[in-house]
Design a protein around this motif. Structure first.
Motif, mmCIF file in Angstrom:
data_model
loop_
_atom_site.group_PDB
_atom_site.id
_atom_site.type_symbol
_atom_site.label_atom_id
_atom_site.label_comp_id
_atom_site.label_asym_id
_atom_site.label_seq_id
_atom_site.Cartn_x
_atom_site.Cartn_y
_atom_site.Cartn_z
ATOM 1 N N LEU A 1 -18.006 -14.468 -42.917
ATOM 2 C CA LEU A 1 -16.679 -15.026 -43.146
ATOM 3 C C LEU A 1 -15.977 -15.324 -41.827
ATOM 4 C CD1 LEU A 1 -14.447 -15.833 -45.072
ATOM 5 C CD2 LEU A 1 -13.746 -13.442 -45.190
ATOM 6 N N TYR B 1 -14.374 -13.614 -53.658
ATOM 7 C CA TYR B 1 -15.545 -13.246 -52.877
ATOM 8 C C TYR B 1 -16.411 -12.259 -53.646
ATOM 9 C CZ TYR B 1 -13.009 -15.257 -48.932
ATOM 10 O OH TYR B 1 -12.338 -16.104 -48.107
ATOM 11 N N LEU C 1 -16.814 -22.698 -46.828
ATOM 12 C CA LEU C 1 -16.353 -21.477 -47.487
ATOM 13 C C LEU C 1 -16.887 -21.387 -48.913
ATOM 14 C CD1 LEU C 1 -14.653 -18.953 -46.985
ATOM 15 C CD2 LEU C 1 -12.699 -20.156 -47.967
#
Length: 214
Positions: free
Chosen positions: A92, A10, A133
């Motif tokens: 998220l 991330y 994602l």
């Protein structure tokens, strides 16, 4: 049903505060989120590969922390935490909440900045989750397997398990070795070559599952 192990890197803005605390100079190299509550008051059980002081420093990075209990164990420190918020970024959480997959513990936070986790579900649901994602993280698929309703430490037949038990009883795995394949064969009432083959296949299954679990 499939289960996929992902590795996600991330950007800094989307890293969890606890993860940010172990990236860099921290003595903690690995933190595992083992259990979490399905309720608004975030209750979690984690394991850190460090001592009590290092674990305390890591969990104090959480602004949401209400209470903590630390217990030494399994080569590190368990941390039972109660928070008033999970502190994951909204983008998220929204991606996770809208997915049609289930997440399998542990979620592993690593010092290199990557997060490793497994998700299970129908192929199309996993594919959709991956695409969503991937918009937030540099995502890698590390492994794809069929989902098994029951997980055992190894995929052993009854005969292979019996061979391992006989080998342990005979001292075959002691250092120095106290038993032989012939001892295993005698215990199983089979040929030495058969006992050797059973041991090799059993050992391969155990090692394979151990590597898969890392």
């Amino acid at each position: 049903m499939k289960r996929i192990r992902f590795s996600a890197a991330y950007p800094e803005r989307l890293r969890h505060p606890l993860h940010r605390s172990i990236v860099g100079e921290s003595p903690i190299a690995r933190a595992e989120l083992l259990m979490w509550s399905p309720t608004a008051d975030a209750t979690t059980l984690l394991w850190f590969d460090g001592d009590r002081d290092a674990t305390t420093a890591a969990v104090e990075a959480l602004d949401s922390l209400v209470a903590r209990s630390l217990v030494r164990g399994a080569g590190g420190t368990y941390a039972f935490l109660r928070q008033d918020d999970y502190e994951f970024p909204a983008a998220l959480l929204d991606t996770v909440a809208s997915s049609r997959v289930i997440f399998l513990p542990p979620v592993v936070f690593r010092e290199d900045g990557d997060v490793r986790f497994e998700a299970a579900g129908a192929t199309e649901a996993l594919s959709a989750f991956h695409d969503d994602l991937a918009d937030l993280a540099d995502l890698t698929i590390e492994r794809v397997r069929e989902f098994e309703r029951r997980r055992t430490p190894s995929r052993l037949t009854d005969r292979q398990r019996a061979a391992l038990e006989a080998a342990v009883s005979a001292g075959y795995y002691e250092v120095p070795r106290g038993g032989t394949v012939a001892d295993v064969a005698a215990a199983l009432d089979c040929a030495t070559s058969t006992a050797g083959e059973l041991l090799r296949k059993a050992e391969a299954a155990v090692v394979e599952r151990a590597v898969e679990s890392e």
